[in-house]
Design an enzyme around this catalytic site. Sequence first.
Site, PDB file in Angstrom:
ATOM      1  CB  CYS A  23      10.483  -0.590   2.710  1.00 20.91           C
ATOM      2  SG  CYS A  23      11.227  -0.043   1.171  1.00 20.91           S
TER       3      CYS A  23
ATOM      4  CE  LYS B 129      -3.150  -8.284  -4.647  1.00 20.56           C
ATOM      5  NZ  LYS B 129      -3.494  -7.335  -3.546  1.00 20.56           N
TER       6      LYS B 129
ATOM      7  CD  GLU C 104      -5.618  -5.873   0.286  1.00 18.57           C
ATOM      8  OE1 GLU C 104      -4.811  -5.936  -0.664  1.00 18.57           O
ATOM      9  OE2 GLU C 104      -5.391  -6.368   1.407  1.00 18.57           O
ATOM     10  NE  ARG C 105      -3.537  -2.358   3.712  1.00 15.22           N
ATOM     11  CZ  ARG C 105      -2.641  -2.504   4.670  1.00 15.22           C
ATOM     12  NH1 ARG C 105      -2.719  -1.783   5.763  1.00 15.22           N
ATOM     13  NH2 ARG C 105      -1.660  -3.366   4.540  1.00 15.22           N
TER      14      ARG C 105
ATOM     15  CD  GLU D 197       8.187  -2.922   8.254  1.00 19.22           C
ATOM     16  OE1 GLU D 197       7.630  -4.008   8.023  1.00 19.22           O
ATOM     17  OE2 GLU D 197       8.691  -2.211   7.369  1.00 19.22           O
TER      18      GLU D 197
ATOM     19  CB  SER E 209       4.607  -7.545   5.648  1.00 17.33           C
ATOM     20  OG  SER E 209       3.679  -8.518   5.212  1.00 17.33           O
TER      21      SER E 209
ATOM     22  CG  PHE F 117      -0.278   0.423   2.500  1.00 15.79           C
ATOM     23  CD1 PHE F 117      -0.120   1.769   2.816  1.00 15.79           C
ATOM     24  CD2 PHE F 117       0.214  -0.513   3.405  1.00 15.79           C
ATOM     25  CE1 PHE F 117       0.507   2.166   3.991  1.00 15.79           C
ATOM     26  CE2 PHE F 117       0.841  -0.126   4.575  1.00 15.79           C
ATOM     27  CZ  PHE F 117       0.984   1.217   4.865  1.00 15.79           C
TER      28      PHE F 117
HETATM   29  P1  NAD Z   1       1.334  -6.679   3.024  1.00 13.79           P
HETATM   30  O1  NAD Z   1       2.337  -7.762   3.111  1.00 13.79           O
HETATM   31  O2  NAD Z   1       0.221  -6.660   3.995  1.00 13.79           O
HETATM   32  O3  NAD Z   1       0.629  -6.688   1.563  1.00 13.79           O
HETATM   33  C1  NAD Z   1       1.386  -6.723   0.375  1.00 13.79           C
HETATM   34  C2  NAD Z   1       0.578  -7.442  -0.702  1.00 13.79           C
HETATM   35  O4  NAD Z   1       0.349  -8.789  -0.289  1.00 13.79           O
HETATM   36  C3  NAD Z   1      -0.787  -6.817  -0.948  1.00 13.79           C
HETATM   37  O5  NAD Z   1      -1.018  -6.790  -2.334  1.00 13.79           O
HETATM   38  C4  NAD Z   1      -1.753  -7.752  -0.230  1.00 13.79           C
HETATM   39  O6  NAD Z   1      -2.997  -7.857  -0.886  1.00 13.79           O
HETATM   40  C5  NAD Z   1      -1.044  -9.089  -0.249  1.00 13.79           C
HETATM   41  N1  NAD Z   1      -1.281  -9.876   0.973  1.00 13.79           N
HETATM   42  C6  NAD Z   1      -1.446  -9.408   2.236  1.00 13.79           C
HETATM   43  N2  NAD Z   1      -1.605 -10.441   3.104  1.00 13.79           N
HETATM   44  C7  NAD Z   1      -1.526 -11.585   2.368  1.00 13.79           C
HETATM   45  C8  NAD Z   1      -1.601 -12.959   2.687  1.00 13.79           C
HETATM   46  N3  NAD Z   1      -1.795 -13.383   3.944  1.00 13.79           N
HETATM   47  N4  NAD Z   1      -1.489 -13.858   1.685  1.00 13.79           N
HETATM   48  C9  NAD Z   1      -1.298 -13.461   0.415  1.00 13.79           C
HETATM   49  N5  NAD Z   1      -1.210 -12.155   0.054  1.00 13.79           N
HETATM   50  C10 NAD Z   1      -1.326 -11.225   1.017  1.00 13.79           C
HETATM   51  O7  NAD Z   1       2.151  -5.297   3.034  1.00 13.79           O
HETATM   52  P2  NAD Z   1       1.569  -3.817   3.130  1.00 13.79           P
HETATM   53  O8  NAD Z   1       1.054  -3.581   4.505  1.00 13.79           O
HETATM   54  O9  NAD Z   1       0.695  -3.542   1.974  1.00 13.79           O
HETATM   55  O10 NAD Z   1       2.910  -2.977   2.904  1.00 13.79           O
HETATM   56  C11 NAD Z   1       3.797  -2.652   3.941  1.00 13.79           C
HETATM   57  C12 NAD Z   1       4.956  -3.606   3.996  1.00 13.79           C
HETATM   58  O11 NAD Z   1       5.640  -3.608   2.743  1.00 13.79           O
HETATM   59  C13 NAD Z   1       6.003  -3.207   5.021  1.00 13.79           C
HETATM   60  O12 NAD Z   1       6.442  -4.347   5.685  1.00 13.79           O
HETATM   61  C14 NAD Z   1       7.109  -2.588   4.183  1.00 13.79           C
HETATM   62  O13 NAD Z   1       8.386  -2.614   4.782  1.00 13.79           O
HETATM   63  C15 NAD Z   1       7.047  -3.437   2.968  1.00 13.79           C
HETATM   64  N6  NAD Z   1       7.662  -2.797   1.810  1.00 13.79           N
HETATM   65  C16 NAD Z   1       8.878  -3.264   1.418  1.00 13.79           C
HETATM   66  C17 NAD Z   1       9.532  -2.655   0.365  1.00 13.79           C
HETATM   67  C18 NAD Z   1      10.889  -3.143  -0.055  1.00 13.79           C
HETATM   68  O14 NAD Z   1      11.425  -2.617  -1.028  1.00 13.79           O
HETATM   69  N7  NAD Z   1      11.469  -4.107   0.619  1.00 13.79           N
HETATM   70  C19 NAD Z   1       8.923  -1.594  -0.316  1.00 13.79           C
HETATM   71  C20 NAD Z   1       7.669  -1.166   0.102  1.00 13.79           C
HETATM   72  C21 NAD Z   1       7.046  -1.780   1.184  1.00 13.79           C
END
Ligand code: NAD
Length: 503
Positions: free
Chosen positions: A302, A194, A197-198, A403, A247, A170
């Site tokens: 991140c 994809k 969704e937020r 985090e 994450s 997101f």
């Molecule tokens: P998230 O892991 O909740 O969601 C990321 C994606 O995964 C979304 O599209 C979501 O729909 C999907 N998803 C969520 N839960 C899932 C599950 N149980 N099974 C399958 N798919 C699932 O992450 P977020 O809250 O959207 O984003 C924040 C996180 O992203 C933080 O941890 C941040 O550090 C990380 N991030 C990392 C980088 C990097 O370059 N390493 C860059 C941006 C964000």
Amino acid sequence: MPAPRNAGTAVNGQSTATATTVRTVQNYIGGRWVDSSATEFGEVRNPATDQLIARVPMGGAADVDAAVKAAAKAYATWRTTPAVERVKPMFALKNLMEKHFDDVARVITREHGKTLDESRGSVRRAIDNVDLSLGAPDRLMGTSLEDIAHGIDCHTVRQPLGVFAAITPFNFPAMVPLWFLPHAVTSGNTFIVKPSERVPLSQVRIFELMHDAGFPAGVVNMVNGAKDAVDGILDHPGIAGVSFVGSSPVAHYVYKRAAEKGKRVQALGGAKNFVVVMPDADMERAASISTESCFGCAGERCLANSIVLAVGDAYDKIRDRLVSEAKSLKVGNGEEPGVTMGPVITKQHREKVLGYIEQGIKEGAKLLLDGRGFKDPKHPDGYFLGPSIFDEVTPDMVIGREEIFGPVLVIMRAKDFDEAVELVRKHELGNATSIFTNSGKYAREYRYRVEPSMLGVNIGVAAPMAFFPFGGAKGSFYGDLKAHGRDAVEFFTDKKVVISRWF
Ligand code: NAD
């Protein structure tokens, strides 16, 4: 051809022409906006106002399958389209993104909450990737060697692999999908995004521009949803590779499940980044740059350096400066001029961050600056938090380990440089880190000894630009090839080695 807009269905009796229309987001498949087959919907709310701005379908395997079919059909022709032709719609996209730059930034701010300047910065980084991908005819060139044996020559060609997909987080809704899509597509693959969704609306806007840019039907596709859509992607035999950003637990899950199905995977995970401040650093700059690093995008980044690790007497020099810098932040609606920190993404996420602050207090850390009570009188329902700073945090505390992904800075101490290096090395995550020092020796040693693979020297946010690889180490990254840079060419193509002899 005029662009069919993803106007979606008007609800609440409002007209689709008003700015406050609540629309239902559609998928973009095979060059058309189509309704999802989902029966469940999530809400997209403006975090600064709590206003409902869209409904997002929680699609699953059926929607993914429709997108894969369209992408696979398009691939047959796209794969044989010369690279010089493939970059043309991408070039048109670049021009359209420049033309609608501010419009895209406003969509990001409205659905995500970050300030307009922060949104603009992320649109620029997205365009940088489009720019880089325009060099595909050059970037895709192979290598050759004459006479590897008498009369036998050898050369390599790069070939696309088919349909790729990106699953994105997101916090950078416009930029992160474009870390991947432009490189995959100009390399000859077709693509499915994809989005989170937020925050689906930024990608909706970009896909409207992609439609106008003239990509052939099926080359670029978007499917909305959450876990079911993700699982649909991971399990689909028609998808050759997956780029994930989110994450760490989900990154690990995606990596395992997609790799098991024989796909290429790059999975970028979460972060807990240290900024090491040496006693010889320029403290004014270290304090102001670290504050920006931690609290920019309300800490939902991140690359945020959320732990200041003060070495020796750097602690006494920086602590109060951090507090006064943080106090100077102006929290509010990111659309308003002068605001330097917006709200966090959702009400639930605000509660989660508050929970971490409570936890820190319970564990005995000292709350130097308490952002919990912040209220914006103009937007009483916004998901705001003021900046918070904890002192006397130890590495075993939850707030020192996990985090938080919100506007909370923790200060830790190390007695000397070696102890600081040890603390960074011990942490299970390793996305990014920085050191503030005037000593070339310490800067060099630090780079040499710690693992996080995005590293700043007197820099607060060590963000690799499009032409360098982006991705961390340890529990922050699963895979080997990172996002953009040369790695993108490697990830999105196969190298075929041709050995020839003519009689
Ligand atoms: P998230 O892991 O909740 O969601 C990321 C994606 O995964 C979304 O599209 C979501 O729909 C999907 N998803 C969520 N839960 C899932 C599950 N149980 N099974 C399958 N798919 C699932 O992450 P977020 O809250 O959207 O984003 C924040 C996180 O992203 C933080 O941890 C941040 O550090 C990380 N991030 C990392 C980088 C990097 O370059 N390493 C860059 C941006 C964000």
